[in-house]
Design a protein around this motif. Structure first.
Motif, PDB file in Angstrom:
ATOM      1  N   ALA A  34       0.846  -1.119   0.056  1.00 33.55           N
ATOM      2  CA  ALA A  34      -0.079  -0.197  -0.049  1.00 33.55           C
ATOM      3  C   ALA A  34       1.079   1.216   0.033  1.00 33.55           C
ATOM      4  CB  ALA A  34      -0.816  -0.055   1.198  1.00 33.55           C
ATOM      5  N   GLY A  35       0.423   2.388  -0.832  1.00 35.57           N
ATOM      6  CA  GLY A  35       1.268   3.409  -0.906  1.00 35.57           C
ATOM      7  C   GLY A  35       2.101   3.433  -2.000  1.00 35.57           C
ATOM      8  N   GLN A  36       2.426   2.531  -2.737  1.00 36.84           N
ATOM      9  CA  GLN A  36       3.085   2.275  -4.037  1.00 36.84           C
ATOM     10  C   GLN A  36       2.306   2.784  -5.294  1.00 36.84           C
ATOM     11  OE1 GLN A  36       4.363  -1.874  -3.786  1.00 36.84           O
ATOM     12  NE2 GLN A  36       6.582  -0.974  -4.320  1.00 36.84           N
ATOM     13  N   THR A  37       2.978   3.456  -6.202  1.00 34.88           N
ATOM     14  CA  THR A  37       2.121   3.605  -7.433  1.00 34.88           C
ATOM     15  C   THR A  37       1.969   2.311  -8.249  1.00 34.88           C
ATOM     16  OG1 THR A  37       4.314   4.046  -8.844  1.00 34.88           O
ATOM     17  CG2 THR A  37       2.946   5.999  -7.543  1.00 34.88           C
ATOM     18  N   ILE A  38       1.069   2.196  -9.156  1.00 33.82           N
ATOM     19  CA  ILE A  38       1.008   1.161 -10.102  1.00 33.82           C
ATOM     20  C   ILE A  38       2.227   0.859 -10.681  1.00 33.82           C
ATOM     21  CG2 ILE A  38      -0.178   0.152 -12.055  1.00 33.82           C
ATOM     22  CD1 ILE A  38      -2.639   1.435 -11.097  1.00 33.82           C
ATOM     23  N   ALA A  39       3.194   1.849 -11.195  1.00 33.38           N
ATOM     24  CA  ALA A  39       4.363   1.707 -11.628  1.00 33.38           C
ATOM     25  C   ALA A  39       5.221   0.917 -10.751  1.00 33.38           C
ATOM     26  CB  ALA A  39       5.033   2.918 -12.149  1.00 33.38           C
ATOM     27  N   GLY A  40       5.322   1.451  -9.555  1.00 37.68           N
ATOM     28  CA  GLY A  40       6.237   0.929  -8.465  1.00 37.68           C
ATOM     29  C   GLY A  40       5.992  -0.605  -8.319  1.00 37.68           C
ATOM     30  N   VAL A  41       4.452  -0.835  -8.108  1.00 32.54           N
ATOM     31  CA  VAL A  41       4.180  -2.392  -7.961  1.00 32.54           C
ATOM     32  C   VAL A  41       4.739  -3.205  -9.246  1.00 32.54           C
ATOM     33  CG1 VAL A  41       2.163  -3.977  -7.745  1.00 32.54           C
ATOM     34  CG2 VAL A  41       2.307  -1.730  -6.432  1.00 32.54           C
ATOM     35  N   LEU A  42       4.235  -2.463 -10.278  1.00 26.87           N
ATOM     36  CA  LEU A  42       5.026  -3.314 -11.699  1.00 26.87           C
ATOM     37  C   LEU A  42       6.297  -3.677 -11.686  1.00 26.87           C
ATOM     38  CD1 LEU A  42       2.370  -1.845 -14.304  1.00 26.87           C
ATOM     39  CD2 LEU A  42       2.349  -4.182 -12.836  1.00 26.87           C
ATOM     40  N   LEU A  43       7.250  -2.687 -11.512  1.00 26.31           N
ATOM     41  CA  LEU A  43       8.443  -2.603 -11.508  1.00 26.31           C
ATOM     42  C   LEU A  43       9.078  -3.491 -10.628  1.00 26.31           C
ATOM     43  CD1 LEU A  43       9.371   1.154 -12.037  1.00 26.31           C
ATOM     44  CD2 LEU A  43       9.801  -0.711 -13.732  1.00 26.31           C
ATOM     45  N   GLY A  44       8.544  -3.407  -9.194  1.00 33.48           N
ATOM     46  CA  GLY A  44       8.834  -4.420  -8.004  1.00 33.48           C
ATOM     47  C   GLY A  44       8.702  -6.059  -8.477  1.00 33.48           C
ATOM     48  N   ALA A  45       7.618  -5.975  -9.312  1.00 30.32           N
ATOM     49  CA  ALA A  45       7.577  -7.490  -9.818  1.00 30.32           C
ATOM     50  C   ALA A  45       8.208  -7.942 -11.218  1.00 30.32           C
ATOM     51  CB  ALA A  45       5.794  -7.652 -10.086  1.00 30.32           C
ATOM     52  N   GLY A  46       9.044  -6.952 -11.683  1.00 26.83           N
ATOM     53  CA  GLY A  46       9.976  -7.366 -12.667  1.00 26.83           C
ATOM     54  C   GLY A  46       9.349  -6.926 -13.810  1.00 26.83           C
ATOM     55  N   GLN A  47       8.226  -6.201 -13.859  1.00 31.59           N
ATOM     56  CA  GLN A  47       7.622  -5.751 -15.350  1.00 31.59           C
ATOM     57  C   GLN A  47       8.044  -4.507 -15.587  1.00 31.59           C
ATOM     58  OE1 GLN A  47       5.228  -7.656 -16.982  1.00 31.59           O
ATOM     59  NE2 GLN A  47       5.454  -9.157 -15.376  1.00 31.59           N
ATOM     60  N   ARG A  48       8.709  -4.389 -16.722  1.00 34.72           N
ATOM     61  CA  ARG A  48       9.286  -3.334 -17.372  1.00 34.72           C
ATOM     62  C   ARG A  48       8.511  -2.619 -18.395  1.00 34.72           C
ATOM     63  NH1 ARG A  48      15.425  -4.707 -18.564  1.00 34.72           N
ATOM     64  NH2 ARG A  48      15.228  -2.515 -19.218  1.00 34.72           N
ATOM     65  N   GLN A  49       7.722  -3.154 -19.033  1.00 36.53           N
ATOM     66  CA  GLN A  49       6.963  -2.703 -20.003  1.00 36.53           C
ATOM     67  C   GLN A  49       5.613  -2.975 -19.939  1.00 36.53           C
ATOM     68  OE1 GLN A  49       9.422  -4.215 -22.930  1.00 36.53           O
ATOM     69  NE2 GLN A  49       8.327  -5.975 -23.526  1.00 36.53           N
ATOM     70  N   TRP A  50       4.916  -2.133 -20.421  1.00 40.62           N
ATOM     71  CA  TRP A  50       3.165  -2.432 -20.311  1.00 40.62           C
ATOM     72  C   TRP A  50       2.597  -1.624 -21.203  1.00 40.62           C
ATOM     73  CZ3 TRP A  50       6.177  -0.996 -15.707  1.00 40.62           C
ATOM     74  CH2 TRP A  50       5.903   0.270 -15.346  1.00 40.62           C
ATOM     75  N   ARG A  51       3.127  -0.715 -22.050  1.00 41.51           N
ATOM     76  CA  ARG A  51       2.451  -0.278 -23.101  1.00 41.51           C
ATOM     77  C   ARG A  51       3.207  -0.481 -24.377  1.00 41.51           C
ATOM     78  NH1 ARG A  51       2.271   4.689 -25.942  1.00 41.51           N
ATOM     79  NH2 ARG A  51       4.153   5.455 -25.160  1.00 41.51           N
ATOM     80  N   THR A  52       2.391  -0.314 -25.548  1.00 37.41           N
ATOM     81  CA  THR A  52       3.250  -0.274 -26.931  1.00 37.41           C
ATOM     82  C   THR A  52       2.910   0.735 -27.705  1.00 37.41           C
ATOM     83  OG1 THR A  52       1.459  -1.828 -27.781  1.00 37.41           O
ATOM     84  CG2 THR A  52       3.517  -2.784 -26.825  1.00 37.41           C
ATOM     85  N   THR A  53       3.384   1.304 -28.569  1.00 37.87           N
ATOM     86  CA  THR A  53       3.354   2.585 -29.254  1.00 37.87           C
ATOM     87  C   THR A  53       2.492   2.227 -30.363  1.00 37.87           C
ATOM     88  OG1 THR A  53       5.269   2.383 -30.754  1.00 37.87           O
ATOM     89  CG2 THR A  53       5.466   3.685 -28.866  1.00 37.87           C
ATOM     90  N   ALA A  54       1.678   3.021 -30.710  1.00 40.66           N
ATOM     91  CA  ALA A  54       0.736   2.828 -31.776  1.00 40.66           C
ATOM     92  C   ALA A  54       1.147   2.887 -33.102  1.00 40.66           C
ATOM     93  CB  ALA A  54      -0.376   4.017 -31.878  1.00 40.66           C
ATOM     94  N   SER A  55       2.455   3.360 -33.386  1.00 40.60           N
ATOM     95  CA  SER A  55       2.927   3.497 -34.576  1.00 40.60           C
ATOM     96  C   SER A  55       3.587   2.259 -35.106  1.00 40.60           C
ATOM     97  CB  SER A  55       4.183   4.861 -34.663  1.00 40.60           C
ATOM     98  OG  SER A  55       4.867   4.699 -33.840  1.00 40.60           O
ATOM     99  N   ASP A  56       4.583   1.579 -34.164  1.00 39.41           N
ATOM    100  CA  ASP A  56       5.571   0.479 -34.655  1.00 39.41           C
ATOM    101  C   ASP A  56       5.305  -0.657 -33.117  1.00 39.41           C
ATOM    102  OD1 ASP A  56       6.816   1.772 -32.494  1.00 39.41           O
ATOM    103  OD2 ASP A  56       8.723   1.952 -33.997  1.00 39.41           O
TER     104      ASP A  56
END
Length: 105
Positions: A34-56
């Motif tokens: 509790a208190g972590q941002t969603i990005a902090g939780v994801l990074l802490g779990a080893g997730q480094r990417q969670w979006r892709t660009t529309a162009s490529d």
């Protein structure tokens, strides 16, 4: 001038014990505190990417970490374009990766 560090046992703020939260990233549970941002939780779990660009379809995750660049956009509980670096994780949040190639993210 030098800094002074207070030993944890003498810290007057007396931080509370960690309270775990679980969010769901594309249907998979991810644990954080509790208190972590969603990005902090994801990074802490080893997730480094969670979006892709529309162009490529290039992978994106946290770039600036302060809500300026929009590289960390995710869908949270059905709401698109949430900046993961700014949104505090809530227990039970449903997070979906965002931005398939050819789709505006």
């Amino acid at each position: 001038m030098t800094s002074y560090r207070v030993p944890a046992e003498l810290d007057a703020a007396e931080p509370a014990a960690d309270r775990p939260v679980t969010l769901w990233l594309d249907g998979e549970p991810v644990s954080g505190t509790a208190g972590q941002t969603i990005a902090g939780v994801l990074l802490g779990a080893g997730q480094r990417q969670w979006r892709t660009t529309a162009s490529d379809g290039a992978p994106r995750g946290v770039f600036c970490g302060i809500g300026v660049c929009f590289d960390c956009l995710v869908e949270v509980n059905g709401l698109r374009d949430v900046r993961a670096c700014l949104r505090r994780a809530q227990d039970g949040d449903v997070v979906t990766r965002q931005g398939e190639p050819g789709v505006t993210a």
